[in-house]
Design an enzyme around this catalytic site. Sequence first.
Site, PDB file in Angstrom:
ATOM      1  N   GLU A   1       0.846  -1.190   0.000  1.00  0.00           N
ATOM      2  CA  GLU A   1       0.000   0.000   0.000  1.00  0.00           C
ATOM      3  C   GLU A   1       0.883   1.242   0.000  1.00  0.00           C
ATOM      4  OE1 GLU A   1      -2.172  -3.377   1.470  1.00  0.00           O
ATOM      5  OE2 GLU A   1      -0.571  -2.343   2.557  1.00  0.00           O
TER       6      GLU A   1
ATOM      7  N   TYR B   1       7.828   2.111  -7.637  1.00  0.00           N
ATOM      8  CA  TYR B   1       7.124   0.832  -7.758  1.00  0.00           C
ATOM      9  C   TYR B   1       6.720   0.563  -9.208  1.00  0.00           C
ATOM     10  CZ  TYR B   1       6.781   1.730  -2.730  1.00  0.00           C
ATOM     11  OH  TYR B   1       7.057   2.016  -1.420  1.00  0.00           O
TER      12      TYR B   1
END
Length: 216
Positions: A139, A151
């Site tokens: 998250e 990411y």
Amino acid sequence: MLRLRYMQMADVPQVMRIESAAFSDSWSARSYYFEINESLVSYMVVLEGEVPAATSQTNNPSRTTWGRWWARWRSTQQATQQVEWVILGYGGLWRVQDEAHISTIASDPQQRRKGYGEALLLGMILKAVHLGAEYVVLEVRVSNTSAQALYLKHGFEITSVKPQYYQNNLEDAYDMRLLNIQDEAVQARLRTAYADLSQRLNLQDEYTCARHPRLG
């Protein structure tokens, strides 16, 4: 030289220093002690680097010229030969069935933009590969665009939004996932990126393929 290794109990004070500087909704020291000593699914990691060790000075130096020169030379030799390891960042990985969940990741705010967070991320992904997980999930705050860029760079995708996920300010979180990590092509890409970064950082890896000191 840098080193990636399992987090130990003695690391927690340094980890908490970074934790309090990096997060407004930080974990407690007790949480880290649990992850290290009690959790059956947790693979905590730290990234540490060598720095010159502090050397003590003589309180009563010799009054002779030779004595003063010798003290200075000895102090210089100690400073160049002795080093200590300082934690630059850390992360947490949970392995539950087919899922590997990156529970936390942070680098020292004073040491950012050096590739340390990326080394931690890739190290944990490759640990997940080694543990046989099929995908990695994490998250991230919707406002944290720099982390999202990292990411996305390594293949994560935004799969959903978790409303009011963060308790300190009720900010939403993106659920991001890296799928099919047992695929040979995916692994080849990740290993190449990690090898290139490790060479650049002079990184010694004692984590991704090493046995957990408690879980095996």
